[in-house]
Motif scaffolding. Structure first.
Motif, PDB file in Angstrom:
ATOM      1  N   LYS A  34       1.014  -1.081   0.055  1.00 34.18           N
ATOM      2  CA  LYS A  34       0.017  -0.021  -0.140  1.00 34.18           C
ATOM      3  C   LYS A  34       0.825   1.309  -0.003  1.00 34.18           C
ATOM      4  O   LYS A  34       1.805   1.308   0.752  1.00 34.18           O
ATOM      5  N   ILE A  35       0.486   2.223  -0.823  1.00 30.29           N
ATOM      6  CA  ILE A  35       1.183   3.467  -1.085  1.00 30.29           C
ATOM      7  C   ILE A  35       1.551   4.020   0.506  1.00 30.29           C
ATOM      8  O   ILE A  35       2.764   4.604   0.745  1.00 30.29           O
ATOM      9  N   SER A  36       0.536   4.145   1.349  1.00 34.95           N
ATOM     10  CA  SER A  36       0.839   4.680   2.822  1.00 34.95           C
ATOM     11  C   SER A  36       1.886   3.732   3.577  1.00 34.95           C
ATOM     12  O   SER A  36       2.395   4.639   4.650  1.00 34.95           O
ATOM     13  N   GLN A  37       2.165   2.809   3.163  1.00 37.07           N
ATOM     14  CA  GLN A  37       3.158   1.813   3.846  1.00 37.07           C
ATOM     15  C   GLN A  37       4.452   1.559   2.984  1.00 37.07           C
ATOM     16  O   GLN A  37       5.630   1.355   3.516  1.00 37.07           O
ATOM     17  N   VAL A  38       4.519   2.591   2.005  1.00 30.66           N
ATOM     18  CA  VAL A  38       6.160   2.423   1.307  1.00 30.66           C
ATOM     19  C   VAL A  38       6.954   3.680   2.046  1.00 30.66           C
ATOM     20  O   VAL A  38       6.504   4.691   2.326  1.00 30.66           O
TER      21      VAL A  38
END
Length: 104
Positions: free
Chosen positions: A45-49
């Motif tokens: 997920k982009i929020s976890q990158v």
């Protein structure tokens, strides 16, 4: 798709792998799949990158491939002039993976 490795975070680690080992063979298999336009692994997920990948590579999507010995391969997919490219960003053991992603 075209596949390239990051010269500081991927290539040196990959070059030190045992060429007869399971880890090396799995990375090679992953590269072949990507070259044949087969996305492998789990999309992160982009929020976890981690911000490290965002500012360094500006990738559109980031994926994680679980490898033998609890190693991880992180790669990104970029769209450049309507062509898909895969960038092998980092290859590391589980402890280093946890540190990069901020896990305890």
């Amino acid at each position: 798709m075209e596949v390239a490795g990051d010269p500081t975070d991927f290539i040196p680690v990959f070059n030190r792998l045992d060429k007869n080992g399971a880890l090396y063979k799995k990375v090679q298999e992953t590269i072949k799949n990507l070259e044949n336009d087969r996305i492998v692994g789990i999309r992160i997920k982009i929020s976890q990158v981690p911000a490290y990948y965002t500012w360094k590579h500006d990738v559109n999507a980031v994926f994680k491939v679980d490898l033998p010995g609890a190693w991880r391969l992180i790669y990104g997919v970029l769209a450049i002039h309507d062509e898909m490219k895969a960038l092998l960003m980092e290859l590391f053991d589980h402890k280093s993976y946890n540190k990069r992603f901020g896990y305890k």
